[in-house]
Write a protein that holds these residues in place. Sequence first.
Motif, PDB file in Angstrom:
ATOM      1  N   ASN A   1     -11.047 -10.692 -33.766  1.00  0.00           N
ATOM      2  CA  ASN A   1     -10.196 -10.422 -32.595  1.00  0.00           C
ATOM      3  C   ASN A   1      -8.723 -10.764 -32.830  1.00  0.00           C
ATOM      4  O   ASN A   1      -8.031 -11.246 -31.938  1.00  0.00           O
ATOM      5  N   ASP A   2      -8.247 -10.527 -34.048  1.00  0.00           N
ATOM      6  CA  ASP A   2      -6.839 -10.754 -34.410  1.00  0.00           C
ATOM      7  C   ASP A   2      -6.366 -12.188 -34.223  1.00  0.00           C
ATOM      8  O   ASP A   2      -5.165 -12.437 -34.190  1.00  0.00           O
ATOM      9  N   GLU A   3      -7.305 -13.147 -34.094  1.00  0.00           N
ATOM     10  CA  GLU A   3      -6.844 -14.520 -33.895  1.00  0.00           C
ATOM     11  C   GLU A   3      -7.602 -15.591 -34.655  1.00  0.00           C
ATOM     12  O   GLU A   3      -7.046 -16.653 -34.930  1.00  0.00           O
ATOM     13  N   ILE A   4      -8.843 -15.350 -35.016  1.00  0.00           N
ATOM     14  CA  ILE A   4      -9.647 -16.384 -35.671  1.00  0.00           C
ATOM     15  C   ILE A   4      -9.859 -16.009 -37.140  1.00  0.00           C
ATOM     16  O   ILE A   4     -10.486 -14.998 -37.452  1.00  0.00           O
ATOM     17  N   ILE A   5      -9.351 -16.854 -38.021  1.00  0.00           N
ATOM     18  CA  ILE A   5      -9.545 -16.631 -39.450  1.00  0.00           C
ATOM     19  C   ILE A   5     -10.869 -17.257 -39.858  1.00  0.00           C
ATOM     20  O   ILE A   5     -11.177 -18.389 -39.485  1.00  0.00           O
ATOM     21  N   GLY A   6     -11.641 -16.502 -40.611  1.00  0.00           N
ATOM     22  CA  GLY A   6     -12.938 -16.984 -41.058  1.00  0.00           C
ATOM     23  C   GLY A   6     -13.465 -16.108 -42.167  1.00  0.00           C
ATOM     24  O   GLY A   6     -12.697 -15.571 -42.967  1.00  0.00           O
ATOM     25  N   ALA A   7     -14.773 -15.931 -42.198  1.00  0.00           N
ATOM     26  CA  ALA A   7     -15.397 -15.106 -43.235  1.00  0.00           C
ATOM     27  C   ALA A   7     -16.736 -14.567 -42.748  1.00  0.00           C
ATOM     28  O   ALA A   7     -17.413 -15.195 -41.936  1.00  0.00           O
ATOM     29  N   ILE A   8     -17.079 -13.410 -43.283  1.00  0.00           N
ATOM     30  CA  ILE A   8     -18.418 -12.860 -43.089  1.00  0.00           C
ATOM     31  C   ILE A   8     -19.233 -13.359 -44.272  1.00  0.00           C
ATOM     32  O   ILE A   8     -18.771 -13.295 -45.416  1.00  0.00           O
ATOM     33  N   ILE A   9     -20.412 -13.885 -43.987  1.00  0.00           N
ATOM     34  CA  ILE A   9     -21.249 -14.388 -45.076  1.00  0.00           C
ATOM     35  C   ILE A   9     -22.503 -13.525 -45.222  1.00  0.00           C
ATOM     36  O   ILE A   9     -23.001 -12.959 -44.256  1.00  0.00           O
ATOM     37  N   PHE A  10     -22.955 -13.444 -46.471  1.00  0.00           N
ATOM     38  CA  PHE A  10     -24.151 -12.683 -46.816  1.00  0.00           C
ATOM     39  C   PHE A  10     -25.083 -13.594 -47.616  1.00  0.00           C
ATOM     40  O   PHE A  10     -25.020 -13.635 -48.847  1.00  0.00           O
ATOM     41  N   PRO A  11     -25.933 -14.357 -46.928  1.00  0.00           N
ATOM     42  CA  PRO A  11     -26.853 -15.249 -47.651  1.00  0.00           C
ATOM     43  C   PRO A  11     -27.878 -14.453 -48.456  1.00  0.00           C
ATOM     44  O   PRO A  11     -28.337 -13.401 -48.009  1.00  0.00           O
ATOM     45  N   ASP A  12     -28.206 -14.968 -49.643  1.00  0.00           N
ATOM     46  CA  ASP A  12     -29.263 -14.342 -50.448  1.00  0.00           C
ATOM     47  C   ASP A  12     -30.576 -14.322 -49.674  1.00  0.00           C
ATOM     48  O   ASP A  12     -31.319 -13.359 -49.711  1.00  0.00           O
TER      49      ASP A  12
END
Length: 130
Positions: free
Chosen positions: A84-95
Motif C-alpha cells: 500500500n505504498d507505505e510498508i516496506i517488507g518482503a514476500i516470502i516463499f517457504p520451501d
Amino acid sequence: MMIIMEIEGKISTGYGKGAYFLGQDFYKSKFNEKLGFTPYPGTLNITVPKNYLDDIKNIKNSHANIIKPKEDFGGVKYIKAKLNDEIIGAIIFPDKTTHYENYLEFIAEENLRKKLKLKDGNKVNLKISV
C-alpha cells in the motif's frame, strides 16, 4: 529501488504457522541480516488473482534471495516489496508450505492487521522491487 511488478490482492486468514517460524531466532536473525528488519512473528496472507501466478513464479525463480535451511527448518526465498505504498517488507516463499499458489505471504516489522486495520477481504496493493 526499481519496481518490477505491481499486484492487487485481498487479505485472507492463514494457518498461523508463519508466527511459529518467524518467531525462531534463526529466521529472525537471517531476515534482519538480509532485509534490515526483524519481522513481526506472523505473515500477512494475501490472495491474488490467478492471472498473476506465472509472473510471480518467474520473479521467484529468477531471484537468488534465499535463506538456506537449518536443521529441521526449510529454506525461504524472499523478494522485497512495498504494501500500500507505505510498508516496506518482503514476500516470502517457504520451501515447506501448505498454501495454494495464489497465496502470498508478506512480512514486515509490525503487525500489519493492527497497524493498517486490515480485515479479511480488504484489498491491498503490493509493489515488488529489486
